[in-house]
Design a protein around this motif. Structure first.
Motif, PDB file in Angstrom:
ATOM      1  N   GLY A 146       0.817  -1.214   0.000  1.00 18.47           N
ATOM      2  CA  GLY A 146       0.000   0.000   0.000  1.00 18.47           C
ATOM      3  C   GLY A 146       0.844   1.255   0.000  1.00 18.47           C
ATOM      4  O   GLY A 146       0.542   2.223  -0.702  1.00 18.47           O
ATOM      5  N   ARG A 147       1.917   1.236   0.787  1.00 20.96           N
ATOM      6  CA  ARG A 147       2.796   2.411   0.852  1.00 20.96           C
ATOM      7  C   ARG A 147       3.537   2.622  -0.474  1.00 20.96           C
ATOM      8  O   ARG A 147       3.677   3.756  -0.944  1.00 20.96           O
ATOM      9  N   LEU A 148       4.006   1.521  -1.076  1.00 13.68           N
ATOM     10  CA  LEU A 148       4.678   1.647  -2.368  1.00 13.68           C
ATOM     11  C   LEU A 148       3.727   2.191  -3.426  1.00 13.68           C
ATOM     12  O   LEU A 148       4.129   2.976  -4.290  1.00 13.68           O
ATOM     13  N   GLY A 149       2.466   1.779  -3.359  1.00 13.35           N
ATOM     14  CA  GLY A 149       1.487   2.308  -4.306  1.00 13.35           C
ATOM     15  C   GLY A 149       1.285   3.799  -4.133  1.00 13.35           C
ATOM     16  O   GLY A 149       1.180   4.541  -5.116  1.00 13.35           O
ATOM     17  N   ASP A 150       1.227   4.262  -2.868  1.00 15.54           N
ATOM     18  CA  ASP A 150       1.088   5.691  -2.614  1.00 15.54           C
ATOM     19  C   ASP A 150       2.277   6.467  -3.171  1.00 15.54           C
ATOM     20  O   ASP A 150       2.128   7.578  -3.700  1.00 15.54           O
ATOM     21  N   GLY A 167       8.896   9.896  -0.251  1.00 15.75           N
ATOM     22  CA  GLY A 167       9.779   9.447   0.810  1.00 15.75           C
ATOM     23  C   GLY A 167      10.228   8.027   0.527  1.00 15.75           C
ATOM     24  O   GLY A 167       9.914   7.441  -0.510  1.00 15.75           O
ATOM     25  N   ARG A 168      10.965   7.450   1.464  1.00 11.83           N
ATOM     26  CA  ARG A 168      11.456   6.095   1.305  1.00 11.83           C
ATOM     27  C   ARG A 168      10.520   5.124   2.014  1.00 11.83           C
ATOM     28  O   ARG A 168      10.092   5.378   3.132  1.00 11.83           O
ATOM     29  N   PRO A 169      10.201   4.008   1.377  1.00 13.77           N
ATOM     30  CA  PRO A 169       9.317   3.029   2.026  1.00 13.77           C
ATOM     31  C   PRO A 169       9.996   2.387   3.222  1.00 13.77           C
ATOM     32  O   PRO A 169      11.227   2.239   3.268  1.00 13.77           O
ATOM     33  N   ASP A 170       9.227   1.999   4.187  1.00 11.52           N
ATOM     34  CA  ASP A 170       9.726   1.417   5.430  1.00 11.52           C
ATOM     35  C   ASP A 170       9.957  -0.086   5.228  1.00 11.52           C
ATOM     36  O   ASP A 170       9.141  -0.912   5.639  1.00 11.52           O
ATOM     37  N   VAL A 171      11.097  -0.425   4.632  1.00  8.80           N
ATOM     38  CA  VAL A 171      11.403  -1.825   4.333  1.00  8.80           C
ATOM     39  C   VAL A 171      11.645  -2.603   5.626  1.00  8.80           C
ATOM     40  O   VAL A 171      11.214  -3.757   5.763  1.00  8.80           O
ATOM     41  N   ALA A 228      10.063   5.679  12.582  1.00 10.10           N
ATOM     42  CA  ALA A 228      10.380   5.786  11.153  1.00 10.10           C
ATOM     43  C   ALA A 228       9.877   7.101  10.563  1.00 10.10           C
ATOM     44  O   ALA A 228       8.812   7.600  10.938  1.00 10.10           O
ATOM     45  N   ALA A 229      10.681   7.663   9.634  1.00 14.28           N
ATOM     46  CA  ALA A 229      10.277   8.905   8.988  1.00 14.28           C
ATOM     47  C   ALA A 229       9.087   8.686   8.067  1.00 14.28           C
ATOM     48  O   ALA A 229       8.201   9.533   7.953  1.00 14.28           O
ATOM     49  N   GLN A 230       9.050   7.542   7.388  1.00 12.76           N
ATOM     50  CA  GLN A 230       7.948   7.188   6.499  1.00 12.76           C
ATOM     51  C   GLN A 230       7.426   5.803   6.909  1.00 12.76           C
ATOM     52  O   GLN A 230       7.668   4.804   6.239  1.00 12.76           O
ATOM     53  N   PRO A 231       6.719   5.706   8.026  1.00 19.84           N
ATOM     54  CA  PRO A 231       6.271   4.398   8.517  1.00 19.84           C
ATOM     55  C   PRO A 231       5.206   3.773   7.622  1.00 19.84           C
ATOM     56  O   PRO A 231       4.461   4.471   6.940  1.00 19.84           O
ATOM     57  N   LEU A 232       5.157   2.447   7.644  1.00 19.98           N
ATOM     58  CA  LEU A 232       4.093   1.754   6.927  1.00 19.98           C
ATOM     59  C   LEU A 232       2.736   2.106   7.517  1.00 19.98           C
ATOM     60  O   LEU A 232       1.756   2.300   6.798  1.00 19.98           O
ATOM     61  N   VAL A 233       2.701   2.147   8.837  1.00 15.98           N
ATOM     62  CA  VAL A 233       1.458   2.458   9.551  1.00 15.98           C
ATOM     63  C   VAL A 233       1.739   3.598  10.517  1.00 15.98           C
ATOM     64  O   VAL A 233       2.170   3.363  11.654  1.00 15.98           O
ATOM     65  N   PRO A 234       1.533   4.837  10.117  1.00 17.77           N
ATOM     66  CA  PRO A 234       1.735   5.953  11.046  1.00 17.77           C
ATOM     67  C   PRO A 234       0.834   5.793  12.274  1.00 17.77           C
ATOM     68  O   PRO A 234      -0.362   5.538  12.143  1.00 17.77           O
ATOM     69  N   LEU A 235       1.423   5.914  13.467  1.00 17.25           N
ATOM     70  CA  LEU A 235       0.630   5.728  14.673  1.00 17.25           C
ATOM     71  C   LEU A 235      -0.493   6.753  14.761  1.00 17.25           C
ATOM     72  O   LEU A 235      -1.558   6.478  15.335  1.00 17.25           O
ATOM     73  N   ALA A 246      -4.729   6.865   1.189  1.00 22.25           N
ATOM     74  CA  ALA A 246      -5.670   5.817   0.775  1.00 22.25           C
ATOM     75  C   ALA A 246      -5.009   4.448   0.780  1.00 22.25           C
ATOM     76  O   ALA A 246      -5.624   3.449   1.161  1.00 22.25           O
ATOM     77  N   GLY A 247      -3.750   4.393   0.373  1.00 19.60           N
ATOM     78  CA  GLY A 247      -3.051   3.114   0.347  1.00 19.60           C
ATOM     79  C   GLY A 247      -2.869   2.532   1.730  1.00 19.60           C
ATOM     80  O   GLY A 247      -2.964   1.317   1.929  1.00 19.60           O
ATOM     81  N   ILE A 248      -2.594   3.391   2.729  1.00 19.87           N
ATOM     82  CA  ILE A 248      -2.420   2.918   4.103  1.00 19.87           C
ATOM     83  C   ILE A 248      -3.727   2.345   4.623  1.00 19.87           C
ATOM     84  O   ILE A 248      -3.777   1.245   5.188  1.00 19.87           O
ATOM     85  N   ALA A 249      -4.820   3.076   4.423  1.00 17.77           N
ATOM     86  CA  ALA A 249      -6.116   2.631   4.924  1.00 17.77           C
ATOM     87  C   ALA A 249      -6.538   1.315   4.298  1.00 17.77           C
ATOM     88  O   ALA A 249      -6.967   0.380   4.990  1.00 17.77           O
ATOM     89  N   THR A 250      -6.407   1.231   2.979  1.00 20.68           N
ATOM     90  CA  THR A 250      -6.882   0.027   2.302  1.00 20.68           C
ATOM     91  C   THR A 250      -5.953  -1.162   2.516  1.00 20.68           C
ATOM     92  O   THR A 250      -6.415  -2.298   2.592  1.00 20.68           O
ATOM     93  N   SER A 251      -4.650  -0.921   2.628  1.00 23.38           N
ATOM     94  CA  SER A 251      -3.739  -2.035   2.883  1.00 23.38           C
ATOM     95  C   SER A 251      -3.947  -2.588   4.280  1.00 23.38           C
ATOM     96  O   SER A 251      -3.868  -3.807   4.494  1.00 23.38           O
ATOM     97  N   MET A 252      -4.241  -1.734   5.259  1.00 21.53           N
ATOM     98  CA  MET A 252      -4.559  -2.227   6.595  1.00 21.53           C
ATOM     99  C   MET A 252      -5.853  -3.026   6.576  1.00 21.53           C
ATOM    100  O   MET A 252      -5.976  -4.065   7.244  1.00 21.53           O
ATOM    101  N   ASN A 253      -6.805  -2.562   5.800  1.00 24.96           N
ATOM    102  CA  ASN A 253      -8.078  -3.262   5.663  1.00 24.96           C
ATOM    103  C   ASN A 253      -7.852  -4.677   5.128  1.00 24.96           C
ATOM    104  O   ASN A 253      -8.402  -5.656   5.656  1.00 24.96           O
ATOM    105  N   ASN A 254      -7.042  -4.796   4.113  1.00 27.63           N
ATOM    106  CA  ASN A 254      -6.753  -6.103   3.523  1.00 27.63           C
ATOM    107  C   ASN A 254      -5.810  -6.921   4.387  1.00 27.63           C
ATOM    108  O   ASN A 254      -5.943  -8.143   4.483  1.00 27.63           O
TER     109      ASN A 254
END
Length: 486
Positions: free
Chosen positions: A72-76, A201-205, A256-263, A397-405
């Motif tokens: 989701g983050r890479l898609g964003d 930004g950079r994805p949170d690998v 993380a500067a660009q977290p997968l899931v921002p708190l 949108a990518g964060i929300a939908t990727s968490m959903n999935n």
């Protein structure tokens, strides 16, 4: 390219694009269950152990769920349409590899690669739906169609598995992905515009590695419970290390500067509770297909073909529930009722399935659960999807939908590993106590469904108590109540 934000004028191609995107989503979810009925011939042909069979199922769901947030983050960041097409290519190639596999390791590895492809495709797909449908009523309708067809895809996997395995070969269950992927790959660029978040930004690998490896270890440990004691390293050690890695994932996300899931993103009560509700539903859902297909074949002595058709009611009911019932109930009663009420209905279905025995029949013992579980499930899928993307914008949108999935796949993977393992252990205890193998196995399945009932009941309480009315929802519900009173 600049990000595409919702505009008053919707894209005229949106409904055709939705058709393609939903077709792909059905394909991805079909592969969650398509192997269940085919497990016995796969085991005979490739010499897989019981644990190996579980990995044929969970290798896909674990990587699918663990990498969804990164996808989701890479898609964003890189473009949702681009990731959608890349993921499709990976999924198609790995499907071909699975179809021609001659060794167990090749098949399991191919399933892991399928999960990687699905993790890129799925969040990009739902993000595109969210951004294509900018008007609330149309978006709710699109989400209902998406959720209903998702449920159908999972049920269709069992039906197709039975048909293809009985009439031809289990290898066709993977070959059928190729024409679907090719069609979608060619049609998508003509119907969907590129979109990405404005902020780069950079994805949170590191976060993606921690959550995926953590989940793999937890699932591996739970699956090993059927062969080892709870306090062995194979079980408790792997689960413990997995949990530590998952805790590390949370700590990394906080820094993380660009977290997968921002708190900060999780501070939305509706989004957080909606994902917990989905996990509760899918914990039982995965066990439903895995255990019930084995029960129908081994205890009721259905053929693979008959087993596939035995699951047809599931697909029909969940389609009706998600596309007909859910939109109407959403308007009248809101997301709280859909989430809590839907899980309550599914709980009743699992309670009935907890009575399975060697003397059962399809009509009296299986069919009631086959109706009630998806009847509630369709409501949950729509309600949790709508609440899970509540307030999502082009930026997240990518964060929300990727968490959903991700909640769906994580719930399925952990639920399958835990409940099947506990059911198998219960069956072993019964055999040691003197029960015959057939009776013990049937009661093991029933025990798994009893646990599923407890999990879904807890999810129902979360849905009723935790989810709040969305913007404008309370006024609509009050107006409907006034209309009914007059």
């Amino acid at each position: 390219m600049a990000s595409i934000s919702p505009t008053p004028e919707p894209d005229p191609r949106r409904w055709r694009a939705l058709g393609i995107i939903c077709l792909v989503q059905v394909m991805l979810l079909l592969d969650v269950t398509v192997v269940n009925v085919a497990l016995p011939p796969i085991q005979r042909d490739l010499g897989l152990t019981t644990t190996g069979l579980a990995w044929v199922v969970n290798g896909y769901t674990v990587t699918y769920g663990g990498l969804l947030m990164l996808g989701g983050r890479l898609g964003d960041l890189l473009g949702r349409r681009r990731l959608f097409l890349i993921g499709l290519a990976i999924f198609a190639l790995s499907s071909a590899s699975a179809a021609v596999a001659q060794q167990a390791g090749v098949l399991v590895a191919s399933r892991f690669l399928q999960g990687i492809g699905a993790a890129l495709v799925s969040p990009a797909a739902l993000s595109l739906v969210t951004l294509l449908f900018t008007r609330p009523q149309e978006r709710a309708r699109a989400m209902a169609i998406w959720s209903g067809l998702a449920g159908v895809g999972v049920a269709l996997g069992v039906v197709l598995s039975g048909i293809l395995t009985d009439l031809a070969s289990w290898r066709l269950i993977f070959f059928i992905n190729l024409p679907i992927a090719a069609f979608a790959f060619l049609a998508t660029p003509k119907l969907v515009s590129e979109s990405r978040a404005a902020k780069r930004g950079r994805p949170d690998v590191l976060g993606a590695v921690l959550v995926t490896v953590g989940l793999l270890l937890v699932v591996f440990g739970l699956l090993e419970k059927s062969n080892h004691a709870w306090f062995s390293f194979s079980v408790l050690g792997c689960v413990g290390i997995g949990v530590v890695l998952l805790i590390g994932f949370v700590l990394v996300e906080a820094r993380a500067a660009q977290p997968l899931v921002p708190l900060a993103f999780l501070r939305s009560r509706n989004r957080s509770i909606a994902n917990m509700v989905r996990i509760c539903y899918y914990v039982g859902f995965a066990t439903f297909f895995f255990s019930l297909s084995l029960y129908v074949q081994h205890t009721l002595h259905f053929s693979a073909l008959a087993t596939g058709f035995a699951f047809v009611p599931f697909g029909l009911v969940i389609l009706f529930s998600a596309t007909v019932m859910a939109p109407r109930l959403l308007t009248r009663f809101g997301v709280r009722t859909l989430n809590g009420g839907g899980l309550a209905i599914s709980t009743v279905g699992y309670v009935l399935l907890a009575g399975l025995s060697t003397h059962g029949t399809y009509v009296t013992d299986v069919l009631p659960g086959m109706i009630l579980v998806p009847l509630g499930g369709g409501l949950v899928l729509v309600g949790s999807t709508v609440a899970g993307v509540d307030g999502a914008t082009g930026e997240d949108a990518g964060i929300a939908t990727s968490m959903n999935n991700a909640s769906m796949q994580i719930g399925s993977a952990i639920g399958l590993a835990a409940l099947v393992s506990l059911g198998s252990s219960h069956a072993t205890v019964l055999q040691h106590a003197g029960a015959d193998p057939m009776t013990a196995t049937a009661r093991g399945y029933a025990f798994s469904f009893a646990i599923a009932a407890g999990v879904t009941a807890f999810g129902a309480l979360l849905g009723f108590a935790g989810i709040r009315p969305m913007a404008g929802e309370g006024r609509t519900v009050q107006e409907n109540a006034g209309q009914r009173a007059t």
